[in-house]
Design an enzyme around this catalytic site. Sequence first.
Site, PDB file in Angstrom:
ATOM      1  N   SER A 105       0.872  -1.160   0.000  1.00 50.72           N
ATOM      2  CA  SER A 105       0.000   0.000   0.000  1.00 50.72           C
ATOM      3  C   SER A 105       0.915   1.217   0.000  1.00 50.72           C
ATOM      4  O   SER A 105       1.794   1.331   0.859  1.00 50.72           O
ATOM      5  CB  SER A 105      -0.895  -0.022   1.237  1.00 50.72           C
ATOM      6  OG  SER A 105      -1.913   0.938   1.091  1.00 50.72           O
ATOM      7  N   GLU A 106       0.748   2.111  -0.983  1.00 52.95           N
ATOM      8  CA  GLU A 106       1.798   3.113  -1.227  1.00 52.95           C
ATOM      9  C   GLU A 106       1.867   4.204  -0.148  1.00 52.95           C
ATOM     10  O   GLU A 106       2.776   5.018  -0.171  1.00 52.95           O
ATOM     11  CB  GLU A 106       1.675   3.717  -2.624  1.00 52.95           C
ATOM     12  CG  GLU A 106       0.442   4.570  -2.878  1.00 52.95           C
ATOM     13  CD  GLU A 106      -0.701   3.767  -3.468  1.00 52.95           C
ATOM     14  OE1 GLU A 106      -0.720   2.525  -3.315  1.00 52.95           O
ATOM     15  OE2 GLU A 106      -1.597   4.393  -4.069  1.00 52.95           O
ATOM     16  N   ASN A 107       0.931   4.198   0.805  1.00 53.05           N
ATOM     17  CA  ASN A 107       1.097   5.112   1.937  1.00 53.05           C
ATOM     18  C   ASN A 107       2.137   4.599   2.931  1.00 53.05           C
ATOM     19  O   ASN A 107       2.441   5.292   3.909  1.00 53.05           O
ATOM     20  CB  ASN A 107      -0.246   5.359   2.640  1.00 53.05           C
ATOM     21  CG  ASN A 107      -0.903   4.084   3.127  1.00 53.05           C
ATOM     22  OD1 ASN A 107      -0.906   3.078   2.429  1.00 53.05           O
ATOM     23  ND2 ASN A 107      -1.458   4.124   4.310  1.00 53.05           N
TER      24      ASN A 107
END
Lengths: 233, 219
Positions: B45-47
């Site tokens: 998840s790119e966060n």
Amino acid sequence: MINKKVSGADEAIRDITDGKTLMLGGFGLCGIPENCIAALVKKGVKALTCISNNAGVDDFGIGLMLKTRQVKKMISSYVGENAEFERQLLSGELEVELIPQGTLATRCMAAGYGMPAIFTPAGVGTEVAEGKETRNFNGKDYLMEYAFDADFALVKAWKGDTAGNLIFRSTSRNFNPVMAMAGKITIAEVEELVEAGELDPDHIHTPGVYVHRIFQGRDYEKRIEQRTTRPRS
Amino acid sequence: MLDKNGIAKRIAKEIKDGYYVNLGIGIPTLVANYIPEGINVVLQSENGLLGMGPFPFQGEEDADMINAGKQTITTLPGSSIFDSAMSFGMIRSQKIDLTILGAMEVSENGDIANWKIPGKMVKGMGGAMDLVASAKNIIVAMQHINKAGESKLLPACTLPLTGVNCIRKVVTELAVLDILPEGGFRLIERAPGVSVDFIRQSTAGKLFADADVKEMELN
């Protein structure tokens, strides 16, 4: 040890004045500097440029500063969930620069690492590339993007010590460490402030050298944007 | 013709043991529900999370633990957390094996448009431009035709681009198609009950299709 502790948000933001450029950590409403935002709203400073991945929601986060018309320009990657934001954008009251999320993070990183610019493939061949220098490395095109130049970085950490060392929790880390490194003056608010020496040096995410002021935050709401759960079968 | 879950199910068959995978918002998120049993896959998840787990049980939501869609989630044994710069660092340096994302339009030379419709409120590109510019293996999950019956697989995109010459595979409600390096869509599979002729009619870009192309197997 140099003591970075200040009494609270009001003292921490005392020299943020009209027209300054601020970085604000967080992803959505996760890991945002709630106390600093509340203090900025109370102080009423105007014409701010805010660098932040998102722009909050109508009644929380940066949305609170939009409501009071304190923001002149937003630099973000995604600005979805905010009706007041949309209204100000369409009426021309608010200027918005949308940039790819990785470019946003890496421009912060570059500032914190003392590098003037980065090269990234994100946006090559799109409108993001307009007016930017392109360089070819090993057969692939990259855009030159400049390091951010922000007067203040406002970040939120889980724990911190009086020397300014920070530890983040879960995905509330997000942009906070890179923004902490990038501000000319970095202000950290923490859920738990301890004396220098109480945190294990091996566990520090952001070394205190990057943090100029730190305070014990209060009354954290930590609002959830999308509450998703599964049944206990 | 496939529904959204059908598209997700078909894409899930492309996921291999040992893959690190980034799933976009919308249909791509559903892919997580159909990852084949018995293979090890790590979702990014790119966060700032590798090893995204399922939604938490009710009452166990943690405001500090969300995915890129801002949904409350959990971690799994072996998960790791990192900052946003490192997250896109691993995307740019191609440590992520597969990226699955949605699109409004795709062109026959692999351009993708999925972030902006002129005249409508623009929300932003989020991480999409970084992902399409760097990923080595991208699958697009999208509708083949819009509600008016117009093709979204085009000779050239009409909307502002997210990335150029980067898409190699598209899965729609009608078909699985590869985009050829020299340009053009190659029909690989058709959805159950969908004819090659209908796919031809529904594809505005150049299409290469054998008359006997096989039907998808979804189970």
